[in-house]
Design an enzyme around this catalytic site. Structure first.
Site, PDB file in Angstrom:
ATOM      1  N   LYS A  27       0.838  -1.206   0.000  1.00  0.00           N
ATOM      2  CA  LYS A  27       0.000   0.000   0.000  1.00  0.00           C
ATOM      3  C   LYS A  27       0.871   1.253   0.000  1.00  0.00           C
ATOM      4  CE  LYS A  27      -3.533  -0.032   2.791  1.00  0.00           C
ATOM      5  NZ  LYS A  27      -4.958   0.102   2.550  1.00  0.00           N
ATOM      6  N   ARG A  96      -3.057   2.913   8.742  1.00  0.00           N
ATOM      7  CA  ARG A  96      -3.415   1.698   8.007  1.00  0.00           C
ATOM      8  C   ARG A  96      -2.214   0.777   7.861  1.00  0.00           C
ATOM      9  NH1 ARG A  96      -8.009   2.836   4.576  1.00  0.00           N
ATOM     10  NH2 ARG A  96      -8.601   5.010   4.784  1.00  0.00           N
ATOM     11  N   GLY A 105      -7.870  -7.804   4.916  1.00  0.00           N
ATOM     12  CA  GLY A 105      -8.662  -7.868   6.143  1.00  0.00           C
ATOM     13  C   GLY A 105      -7.959  -8.530   7.323  1.00  0.00           C
ATOM     14  N   MET A 107      -5.125  -7.465   8.954  1.00  0.00           N
ATOM     15  CA  MET A 107      -4.499  -6.592   9.947  1.00  0.00           C
ATOM     16  C   MET A 107      -5.331  -5.331  10.142  1.00  0.00           C
ATOM     17  SD  MET A 107      -0.545  -7.233   9.166  1.00  0.00           S
ATOM     18  CE  MET A 107      -0.800  -6.837   7.483  1.00  0.00           C
ATOM     19  N   ARG A 359      -3.251  -1.089  -6.664  1.00  0.00           N
ATOM     20  CA  ARG A 359      -2.287  -2.204  -6.724  1.00  0.00           C
ATOM     21  C   ARG A 359      -2.595  -2.992  -7.980  1.00  0.00           C
ATOM     22  NH1 ARG A 359      -5.305  -5.265  -1.850  1.00  0.00           N
ATOM     23  NH2 ARG A 359      -7.194  -5.513  -3.038  1.00  0.00           N
ATOM     24  N   HIS A 475      -3.516 -43.321  -3.530  1.00  0.00           N
ATOM     25  CA  HIS A 475      -3.519 -43.961  -4.845  1.00  0.00           C
ATOM     26  C   HIS A 475      -4.528 -43.275  -5.769  1.00  0.00           C
ATOM     27  CE1 HIS A 475      -4.841 -47.004  -7.808  1.00  0.00           C
ATOM     28  NE2 HIS A 475      -3.543 -47.254  -7.876  1.00  0.00           N
ATOM     29  N   SER A 802      17.370 -41.160 -13.888  1.00  0.00           N
ATOM     30  CA  SER A 802      16.082 -40.487 -13.752  1.00  0.00           C
ATOM     31  C   SER A 802      15.728 -40.489 -12.272  1.00  0.00           C
ATOM     32  CB  SER A 802      15.021 -41.210 -14.574  1.00  0.00           C
ATOM     33  OG  SER A 802      13.786 -40.567 -14.374  1.00  0.00           O
ATOM     34  N   CYS A 870      11.237 -38.343 -12.927  1.00  0.00           N
ATOM     35  CA  CYS A 870       9.962 -38.936 -13.329  1.00  0.00           C
ATOM     36  C   CYS A 870       9.029 -39.166 -12.152  1.00  0.00           C
ATOM     37  CB  CYS A 870      10.189 -40.227 -14.098  1.00  0.00           C
ATOM     38  SG  CYS A 870      11.008 -41.484 -13.113  1.00  0.00           S
ATOM     39  N   TYR A 890      15.542 -33.048 -18.558  1.00  0.00           N
ATOM     40  CA  TYR A 890      14.094 -33.104 -18.810  1.00  0.00           C
ATOM     41  C   TYR A 890      13.323 -33.399 -17.530  1.00  0.00           C
ATOM     42  CZ  TYR A 890      14.466 -38.203 -18.626  1.00  0.00           C
ATOM     43  OH  TYR A 890      14.691 -39.486 -18.207  1.00  0.00           O
TER      44      TYR A 890
END
Ligand code: PEP
Ligand code: MG
Length: 918
Positions: A27, A96, A105, A107, A359, A475, A802, A870, A890
């Site tokens: 702010k 503020r 909301g 603080m 903002r 699972h 991998s 993987c 990858y």
């Protein structure tokens, strides 16, 4: 001069800018930015987050802060031509909070600081005139100045209420009761019916409440009010709700909040005053235009409290054309300046417009893509910036069908949103029934207490999966996410009774065939059908929506940004797929090969029995027979996959079944045998099976005879698979295709394990491949910590690594993959031991360190060693950034996450300092 005099804790708005959010909070930094743009911002100053941190660390204001506040307050008073709390013409300020990240909301704010028994009279007098807030004339009798006398007393009672509650912890209800009492006495429900006298009476009551609870009078000294209010804002950083919010949003706990002290302006001074909020574009769809609400004769808190209905911002044009035109002009400037969607708060005080906040505004996933695309078109940002402004979580959201937004079906239960999307269908309780009904063209939802690998066919057939147990990596959850299928897990209000084919929830019974709807994003479960709309983004990836020909801003934006991500990324993206169909879909989604084909998934269903025979084989002949029966089936599986992935690498992992998943459950088998014996039936075969299952029973199957260990124990098993792979590759290549197989050995912990398997495999490959031109690589998973720590040795025998981060996480933390999430992760998350399950997002410090070590030492031993991942983490946005950083080649993930991984790999490549898209 003391050491602390060099610390600067207070910044005038004119001294800051939008890039100082760490210091001035969001702010404060944006108020400074608007001030410097010459926009009408009420003057004020910001106390830094550093002052807050110092206060919270020591319990007192740091040296020098009080003096700096005094100096800035005096400057503010000079600028406004008024003094704080002056009895004749008081300056009032708001105090503020404003942290680095928006915490709506969470603080505190205190308005009207500077009012006391004397200045309330001055305020009434000043507000009573029509010449504006700086007029010095007016009526000396406060009761004679009509509505604005009322305004002054109303402002005072608001101060006592807010100050009492926020600064001195007086219970807010006490004030509310007193206000209700005053309205009751007046015979009204509306605050606006209370006149100046009523409010003056209320101020007296409020002061009594204040004194009773605090043991002191309401402070009359304006500077004391200000200091206490600042301190209260500092302390609100550690309010319970703020702590919880930060944990949830993963905002660091040590940032602290800044405090903004701003000259008050009033939107409640009459019909020519008012307050509003606005967006510079539609934050829902991203469409261009003005979106906002306005409330005449009101303060911001009235809008939030919903006391009166707002009107669309466009109506301001009729009420006050000058302010409206000025506002539109400012909004256009802000967009151009921030080069993004902005949201703003403003107040009009007697025809004069004031900007109270701006903002970069929050937006939906669709709006994020659309706006990024528009801004590129408008020349405000380039494609790198557009890519930076969207993220994989947003893309994932856009890839699932969703329920229509305006449905009114109430939920009956709530579980974990395990795999996003929306699905409706008839309830079924078994995999077989799911397959049957789906074959008739019916949409079904598979409902189970929890799923296991045998439910796979049912899960494929179903529209969605609902379980009453299990967490985000159960699972059901993992497999559903992999398939891009909606899943709600752990809906524990639901009592599932599979034999009776029904479940109960909240006293209601739902039987097979009844329709339910599940929302895999929110975890909500509904009875009956909730209308669903399909994902256009998936239609685009599937190739059925051509961005060049459809008039769909979202699809065009996604196409454009994805194309750029592909051009930018260094990481390749592969997929985890075990069937030709999955491989084909993943390829359409952009997969550049298969990073993990789990061959144990090929042994379910009909073939399960063959595997059982193999594992339990009593003689060599039994075993070789079972292997001979499996070979052609396996070969055909691989032919299909190699064809779909022609020209691209396919990593086939040799079988890695936790044994318990392939053997009949011990207890059930024991009961069956006992019952059959009781009946006098011939159970010789079953008894032999039971004895074998007992022999092979493991207390910790995940740490038992699986992976390479099984391959070394059961002769011929890996050999059969290697042969099937090589034969399939040769067959596909001879038919004009191009197969690029990579054989991967699971669960290796020592180089000797790999060497043993490799020696046998190479012989078979040489024999099968001959002069066909097929090249087969042999590499290993790194998923046991010992493998990571001896990666230098292992690399000598491996052509690629991998990382199996599921097991690496399991064994790195000592967390059982199957148990811990449901058992106690909720508590760990609550305590902040981790912010997210390490099975979901890579633990950079621990498991990540193992990966770094293995990557470095592996590459040192074998330059150019190919590295991939993987485990589930391969499709997790944050983890993809980590894999980019450590230099993998990858990532491999389930088909539906391939676009997410492509996008995040592109983002990782353009962001050197990690993602900051909050
Ligand atoms: C892993 O452990 O990360 C992995 C990919 O193997 P699985 O999940 O099949 O154990
Ligand atoms: Mg594994």
């Amino acid at each position: 001069m003391t050491a602390h005099e060099t610390d600067k804790y207070v910044y005038d708005f004119a001294e800051g800018n939008k890039d100082l959010k760490d210091l001035l909070g969001g702010k404060g930094a944006n108020l400074a930015e608007m001030t410097n743009l010459g926009l009408p911002v009420p003057p004020g100053f910001t106390i830094t987050t550093g002052a807050c941190q110092a206060y919270l660390a020591t319990g007192r204001e740091p040296d020098g802060l009080a003096g700096q506040i005094e100096a800035h307050l005096q400057a503010l008073e000079r600028e406004m031509g008024r003094r704080l709390g002056d009895p004749d013409d008081p300056l009032l300020v708001s105090v503020r909070s404003g942290a680095r990240f928006s915490m709506p909301g969470m603080m505190e704010t205190v308005l009207n600081v500077g009012l006391n028994d004397r200045s309330v009279v001055g305020l009434a007098r000043q507000a009573g005139g029509s010449a504006g807030p700086t007029a010095s004339g007016g009526n000396a009798d406060p009761t004679a100045s009509g509505g604005n006398d009322r305004f002054a007393w109303d402002s005072y009672r608001r101060l006592i209420q807010m100050f009492g509650k926020t600064v001195c912890e007086v219970p807010g209800e006490e004030f509310e009761h007193a206000l209700d009492e005053a309205k009751r006495a007046k015979g009204t429900h509306d605050d606006l019916d209370l006149d100046a006298d009523d409010l003056r009476g209320l101020v007296e009551t409020y002061k009594k409440i204040f004194a009773e609870h605090t043991g002191r009078e309401f402070p009359q000294e304006p500077r004391e009010q200000l200091d206490l209010a600042i301190r209260a804002v500092f302390e609100s950083w550690n309010a319970e709700r703020a702590i919880l919010y930060r944990r949830q949003e993963r905002i660091p706990a040590d940032l602290g909040t800044a405090v903004n002290v701003v000259a008050m302006v009033f939107g409640n001074l009459g019909p020519d005053s008012g307050t509003g909020v606005a967006f510079t574009r539609d934050p829902g769809s991203g469409a261009q235009g003005i979106y906002g609400d306005y409330l005449a004769n009101a303060q911001g808190e009235d809008v939030v409290a919903g006391i009166r209905n707002t009107v669309p911002l466009q109506e301001l044009e009729q009420l006050d054309k000058t302010s409206y035109d000025q506002l539109l002009d400012i909004m256009a400037r802000l967009e151009g300046h921030y080069q993004d969607l902005c949201d703003i708060e403003f107040t009009i005080e007697r025809g004069k417009l004031w900007m109270l906040q701006t903002r970069v505004g929050k937006r939906t996933a669709a709006a994020a893509f659309v706006i990024a695309g528009q801004l590129v078109d408008e020349g405000l940002i380039d494609l790198d910036e557009a890519l930076h402004r969207v993220n994989g979580a947003q893309l994932a959201q856009l890839m699932f069908p969703r329920f229509q937004l305006d449905h009114d079906v109430p939920p009956v239960a709530r579980g974990i949103g395990a795999s996003p999307g929306a699905a409706s269908g008839a309830v079924v309780f078994t995999s077989a029934r799911a397959v049957e009904l789906a074959a008739e063209g019916k949409a079904v939802i598979l409902v189970r207490r929890e799923t296991n690998p045998d439910d796979l066919n049912g899960m494929i057939a179903a529209q969605g999966i609902l379980t009453s147990r299990g967490g985000k990596t159960s699972h059901a959850a993992v497999v559903a996410r992999g398939m891009g299928k909606t899943c709600v897990s752990g809906a524990d209000e639901i009592e599932v009774n599979v034999p009776a084919k029904r479940f109960t929830v909240g006293g209601r019974t739902v039987s097979e065939g009844d329709v339910v709807s599940i929302d895999g994003t929110t975890g909500k479960v509904y009875l009956g059908e909730v209308p669903v709309v399909p994902s256009e983004v998936v239609q685009y990836f599937e190739g059925s929506l051509d961005p060049a020909h459809v008039d769909n801003a979202l699809v065009r934006a996604v196409h454009r940004i994805m194309t750029h991500a592909d051009a930018r990324r260094r990481l390749a993206v592969r997929t985890n797929a075990d069937t030709g169909a999955d491989a084909a879909r993943a390829r359409r989604f952009g997969a550049e090969g298969i990073g993990l084909c789990r061959t144990e998934h090929m042994f379910l269903g009909d073939r399960r029995e063959l595997v059982e025979r193999l594992i339990l084989a009593a003689t060599d002949t039994d075993r070789t027979d079972a292997l001979a029966a499996l070979l052609p089936l396996q070969r055909q599986d691989f032919v299909e996959i190699f064809c779909e992935m022609a020209g691209l690498p396919v990593t086939v992992r040799l079988i890695d079944p936790p044994l318990h998943e392939f053997l009949p459950p011990l207890e059930q088998l024991a009961v069956n045998v006992a019952v059959a014996q009781e009946r006098g039936e011939d159970v010789a075969k079953e008894e032999a099976l039971l004895a074998a299952v007992r022999r092979m029973h493991e207390e910790n199957p995940m740490l038992g005879l699986r992976g390479v260990r099984l391959g070394l124990v059961i002769p011929g098993l890996f050999a059969m698979q290697v042969r099937a792979i090589a034969e399939a590759a040769v067959a596909v290549t001879r038919d004009g295709g191009a197969a690029c197989p990579e054989i991967m050995v699971p669960l290796v912990g020592a180089v000797q394990e790999l060497e043993t398997v490799r020696a046998e495999a190479e012989k078979i490959i040489a024999e099968v491949v001959g002069d066909s031109g097929v090249e087969v690589l042999i590499g290993t998973m790194i998923e046991v910590p010992r493998a990571a720590l001896t990666a230098g040795q292992i690399a000598e025998a491996a052509q690629f690594f991998s990382f199996g981060t599921n097991d690496l996480t399991q064994m790195g933390w000592g967390f059982s993959r199957d148990d811990v999430e449901g058992a106690f992760f909720w508590r760990y998350l609550e305590l902040g031991i981790f912010g997210i399950s390490p099975f979901e997002s890579i633990d950079r410090d621990g498991v990540g360190r193992l990966i770094r070590i293995a990557a470095e030492e592996g590459r040192a031993a074998r330059p150019g060693l190919k590295l991939g991942v993987c485990g589930e983490h391969g499709g997790d946005p944050d983890s993809v950034h980590f894999f980019h950083e450590v230099g993998l080649d990858y990532v491999s993930c389930s088909p539906f996450r391939v676009p997410v991984a492509r996008l995040e790999a592109g983002r990782a490549a353009i962001e050197t300092t990690g993602s900051d898209s909050r």
